[in-house]
Design an enzyme around this catalytic site. Structure first.
Site, PDB file in Angstrom:
ATOM      1  N   LYS A  39       0.903  -1.323   0.006  1.00 10.11           N
ATOM      2  CA  LYS A  39      -0.025   0.049  -0.084  1.00 10.11           C
ATOM      3  C   LYS A  39       0.879   1.323   0.041  1.00 10.11           C
ATOM      4  O   LYS A  39       1.774   1.495   0.874  1.00 10.11           O
ATOM      5  CB  LYS A  39      -1.091   0.015   1.290  1.00 10.11           C
ATOM      6  CG  LYS A  39      -1.572   1.223   1.501  1.00 10.11           C
ATOM      7  CD  LYS A  39      -2.568   1.137   2.502  1.00 10.11           C
ATOM      8  CE  LYS A  39      -3.236   2.626   2.792  1.00 10.11           C
ATOM      9  NZ  LYS A  39      -4.218   2.312   4.128  1.00 10.11           N
TER      10      LYS A  39
ATOM     11  N   ASP B 207      -2.801  10.190   3.786  1.00 12.75           N
ATOM     12  CA  ASP B 207      -3.925   9.721   3.738  1.00 12.75           C
ATOM     13  C   ASP B 207      -4.930  10.718   4.602  1.00 12.75           C
ATOM     14  O   ASP B 207      -5.178  10.805   5.755  1.00 12.75           O
ATOM     15  CB  ASP B 207      -4.089   8.515   4.396  1.00 12.75           C
ATOM     16  CG  ASP B 207      -5.890   7.819   4.659  1.00 12.75           C
ATOM     17  OD1 ASP B 207      -6.455   8.571   4.140  1.00 12.75           O
ATOM     18  OD2 ASP B 207      -5.988   6.796   5.257  1.00 12.75           O
TER      19      ASP B 207
ATOM     20  N   LYS C 173     -10.447  12.932   7.921  1.00 11.14           N
ATOM     21  CA  LYS C 173      -9.955  12.500   9.102  1.00 11.14           C
ATOM     22  C   LYS C 173      -9.907  13.768  10.081  1.00 11.14           C
ATOM     23  O   LYS C 173      -9.681  14.871   9.628  1.00 11.14           O
ATOM     24  CB  LYS C 173      -8.655  12.053   9.089  1.00 11.14           C
ATOM     25  CG  LYS C 173      -8.275  10.375   8.513  1.00 11.14           C
ATOM     26  CD  LYS C 173      -7.058   9.911   8.634  1.00 11.14           C
ATOM     27  CE  LYS C 173      -6.716   8.591   7.912  1.00 11.14           C
ATOM     28  NZ  LYS C 173      -7.624   7.329   8.586  1.00 11.14           N
TER      29      LYS C 173
ATOM     30  N   ASP D 140     -12.284   6.801   3.553  1.00 11.64           N
ATOM     31  CA  ASP D 140     -11.079   6.602   4.157  1.00 11.64           C
ATOM     32  C   ASP D 140     -10.708   5.211   4.275  1.00 11.64           C
ATOM     33  O   ASP D 140      -9.350   4.860   4.678  1.00 11.64           O
ATOM     34  CB  ASP D 140     -11.279   7.062   5.798  1.00 11.64           C
ATOM     35  CG  ASP D 140     -10.069   7.506   6.571  1.00 11.64           C
ATOM     36  OD1 ASP D 140      -8.993   7.243   5.847  1.00 11.64           O
ATOM     37  OD2 ASP D 140     -10.113   7.617   7.673  1.00 11.64           O
TER      38      ASP D 140
ATOM     39  N   ARG E 107      -7.737  -0.410   0.591  1.00 15.96           N
ATOM     40  CA  ARG E 107      -7.871  -1.793   0.139  1.00 15.96           C
ATOM     41  C   ARG E 107      -8.027  -1.642  -1.269  1.00 15.96           C
ATOM     42  O   ARG E 107      -8.271  -2.492  -2.160  1.00 15.96           O
ATOM     43  CB  ARG E 107      -9.089  -2.277   0.968  1.00 15.96           C
ATOM     44  CG  ARG E 107     -10.281  -1.478   1.018  1.00 15.96           C
ATOM     45  CD  ARG E 107     -11.284  -1.707   2.203  1.00 15.96           C
ATOM     46  NE  ARG E 107     -10.467  -1.374   3.591  1.00 15.96           N
ATOM     47  CZ  ARG E 107     -11.381  -1.698   4.672  1.00 15.96           C
ATOM     48  NH1 ARG E 107     -12.276  -2.436   4.564  1.00 15.96           N
ATOM     49  NH2 ARG E 107     -10.684  -1.277   5.815  1.00 15.96           N
TER      50      ARG E 107
HETATM   51  N1  BES Z   1      -4.248   4.190   6.752  1.00 19.99           N
HETATM   52  C1  BES Z   1      -5.598   4.220   7.801  1.00 19.99           C
HETATM   53  C2  BES Z   1      -5.019   2.868   8.659  1.00 19.99           C
HETATM   54  C3  BES Z   1      -4.230   3.409   9.727  1.00 19.99           C
HETATM   55  C4  BES Z   1      -4.862   4.073  10.972  1.00 19.99           C
HETATM   56  C5  BES Z   1      -2.948   3.089   9.808  1.00 19.99           C
HETATM   57  C6  BES Z   1      -3.875   4.540  12.000  1.00 19.99           C
HETATM   58  C7  BES Z   1      -2.010   3.540  10.747  1.00 19.99           C
HETATM   59  C8  BES Z   1      -2.558   4.389  11.796  1.00 19.99           C
HETATM   60  C9  BES Z   1      -6.627   3.636   6.785  1.00 19.99           C
HETATM   61  O1  BES Z   1      -6.766   4.026   5.379  1.00 19.99           O
HETATM   62  C10 BES Z   1      -7.962   3.793   7.388  1.00 19.99           C
HETATM   63  O2  BES Z   1      -8.035   4.959   7.329  1.00 19.99           O
HETATM   64  N2  BES Z   1      -8.769   2.952   7.882  1.00 19.99           N
HETATM   65  C11 BES Z   1      -9.966   3.313   8.451  1.00 19.99           C
HETATM   66  C12 BES Z   1     -10.882   2.242   8.115  1.00 19.99           C
HETATM   67  C13 BES Z   1     -12.349   2.424   8.279  1.00 19.99           C
HETATM   68  C14 BES Z   1     -12.825   3.864   7.623  1.00 19.99           C
HETATM   69  C15 BES Z   1     -13.166   1.294   7.709  1.00 19.99           C
HETATM   70  C16 BES Z   1      -9.817   3.054   9.997  1.00 19.99           C
HETATM   71  O3  BES Z   1      -9.086   1.985  10.292  1.00 19.99           O
HETATM   72  O4  BES Z   1     -10.435   3.604  10.722  1.00 19.99           O
HETATM   73 ZN    ZN Z   2      -4.890   4.597   4.801  1.00 23.55          ZN
HETATM   74 MN    MN Z   3      -7.847   5.816   5.189  1.00 20.89          MN
END
Ligand code: BES
Ligand code: ZN
Ligand code: MN
Length: 524
Positions: A288, A293, A300, A370, A374
């Site tokens: 990835k 992000d 966020k 967010d 994936r």
């Molecule tokens: N990059 C984040 C996951 C992440 C969070 C990595 C904190 C490192 C530290 C990912 O893209 C994300 O935002 N995931 C969301 C998914 C949700 C929207 C289903 C999450 O984990 O909150």
């Molecule tokens: Zn992410």
């Molecule tokens: Mn994200």
């Protein structure tokens, strides 16, 4: 006295150009190599063995410290337990000399563990840095049932990882070269080769760490593509980069959908290492590469956005692995695929309830922009399977906050339905020290992504939980029948505390050590 093999490691503090070199020499007299510190790794209830005695005599220690080492360490209550540490500075031959002692402890079988060796190395190198000691000798444990070559390799890696710091934007940073000389009684080519391998692995890991620690206004998808191209040239790999128009043309619509919210264009990066043997197995690695992000239109919060420059650590890991492998040249082909995007809120940004038709033709319903990682991995996985027909596919991603909640920062999550590949990965985790913990994949969780309007949703809603597993089930739609494993490194890519050879302030480079060991030991 046995001939002593001196393993000379030049390690440099890091700028954007990371230059590491290690040279190997053989001598039967440690005193011939000038150094300002003599370092020992000692296990619990250590005895005065030959090496300790030899060092004591060579350096005329008793005169310097007015006691023999064992008595002195006894007085200091240094027992050789894991974490025990002492630095004693005393004049030797009219110059200040440092004696550094790090304990490794012992396990239930009275053996020294490799992780304890890495952590003792970390403590020692941190002390050398703090005291600005340019040249030191490190006597690695010999009275261990661990192979000496493995100890030498892991010590080299740990020393290089400990030495890392990100200094690119530190105006007053002064670069100092260090030399670390490993001392071991067994002089053989295996050990020299192991140190060379350790140097390759450690320095490439440090190189990709600079990409992760680099600011997102510098480390763009184009920057990553340029780095991949430059290193491919250096290490004789084939590099292919698709820009947005080419990705659209190919139908890499997951990558395009996420990337088009940013004026910083997406890149789909492929690096191939080919073994000389035409029958060599092929491993595809997909990482990835979200260079930043923001969450996209599902923006966020302030707290959650900080740290999101590290959302490309999966891409860094797979690129670091292929460039490490290209130097070690095992009989395994490695294909690294790194979809690189910025997840942002521009006028073209994708939105909740969009339906994406991915590279493999399947339709996925977006509910939260967010959950972007994936979507880009989906295309990476099916592209890898279709074009390269690999024997195994492994993806690496800072994918879910849920994985951090489940496992914290000391274990990456592994999700797979292929026991053989899991066995390979757990074995590599044991050797490399990059720990894995399995999270479930079961049809009960697959239900979470059933969609009313498309083939599936990309997340579960309504308090379903099991966020890391849900992501894995989504990804499973993009691998037909190749052994596949998903590694969630959200917790382990950054913020790892209390590991002496990793610095909490910087990226860990997680994945390179694990995947390199996997490839080196891989058999179909
Ligand atoms: N990059 C984040 C996951 C992440 C969070 C990595 C904190 C490192 C530290 C990912 O893209 C994300 O935002 N995931 C969301 C998914 C949700 C929207 C289903 C999450 O984990 O909150
Ligand atoms: Zn992410
Ligand atoms: Mn994200």
């Amino acid at each position: 006295m046995n001939a002593r093999l001196l393993l000379l490691g030049m390690f440099f503090c890091i700028a954007s150009n990371v230059a590491f070199a290690i040279s190997v020499d053989v001598t039967n007299n440690t005193a011939q190599t000038p150094h300002q510190a003599t370092c020992f790794m000692l296990k619990e209830n250590f005895q005065m063995d030959n090496d300790l005695l030899a060092t004591q005599q060579t350096l005329n220690l008793e005169a310097a410290l007015s006691k023999d080492i064992v008595t002195l360490l006894n007085d200091l209550e240094f027992k050789g337990k894991a974490g025990d540490f002492h630095c004693i500075s005393a004049p030797v031959n009219n110059a200040l000399h440092h004696f550094i002692f790090a304990g490794t402890g012992t396990d239930q079988n009275n053996e020294v563990g490799m992780e304890e060796i890495r952590r003792a190395t970390g403590k020692i190198v941190n002390e050398l840095k703090a005291k600005k000691i340019p040249a030191a000798m490190l006597r690695i444990p010999t009275n261990s049932s661990l192979p000496a070559a493995d100890i030498a390799k892991q010590t080299t890696i740990a020393a290089l990882l400990t030495d890392y710091q990100y200094t690119e934007f530190k105006s007053d940073y002064k670069h100092v070269d260090h030399t670390l000389t490993l001392v071991t009684a067994d002089a053989n080519d295996d050990i020299a080769d192991a140190v060379w391998q350790g140097n390759v692995i450690g320095s490439m890991t440090n190189t990709i760490r600079t990409w992760s620690d680099g600011p997102p206004n510098v480390v763009t998808p184009i920057f990553l593509a340029e780095q991949a191209q430059a290193l491919s040239k250096q290490y004789d790999c084939i590099c292919t980069v698709f820009d947005r128009a080419q990705a659209e043309e190919l139908g890499l619509n997951g990558v395009v959908a996420v990337g088009k919210g940013s004026s910083s264009e997406c890149r789909f990066i492929i690096v191939e290492y080919h073994a000389t043997d035409p029958d060599a197995p092929t491993i595809a690695l997909v990482g990835k590469g979200v260079v930043f992000d923001t969450g996209g239109v599902n923006l966020k919060s302030f707290e959650n956005m900080l740290g999101m420059k590290y959302d490309m650590c999966g891409a860094a890991a797979v690129l670091g692995t292929v460039f490490t492998i290209a130097q070690l040249k095992p009989n395994v082909n490695v294909i690294a695929i790194a979809p690189a995007v910025e997840n942002k809120t521009g006028s073209e940004a994708y939105r909740p309830q969009d339906i994406i038709t991915f590279f493999n033709g399947k339709h996925g319903e977006i509910l939260n922009t967010d959950a972007e990682g994936r979507n880009i991995l989906a295309d990476g996985l099916s592209y890898a399977e279709k074009i390269y027909k690999p024997d195994a596919i492994i993806d690496v991603a800072t994918l879910t906050g849920a994985c951090i909640i489940a496992l914290g920062h000391h274990f990456s999550g592994i999700m797979s339905t292929n026991q053989n590949l899991k066995d390979h990965l757990f074995n590599a985790a044991r050797i490399s020290g990059e720990r894995l913990w399995e999270l479930p994949m079961t049809n009960d969780y697959k239900k979470g992504i059933e969609s009313d309007h498309a083939d599936f949703k990309h997340i579960a809603t309504g308090g379903f939980g099991a966020g890391a597993s849900i992501a894995a089930h989504f990804l499973a739609n993009f691998v037909e029948n190749t052994p596949w494993a998903h590694l969630d490194i959200a917790g382990t890519a950054k913020d790892v505390d209390n590991v002496s050879y990793l610095n909490k302030k910087f990226a860990t480079g997680v994945g390179v050590r694990l995947l390199t060991d996997l490839v080196l030991h891989y058999q179909k």
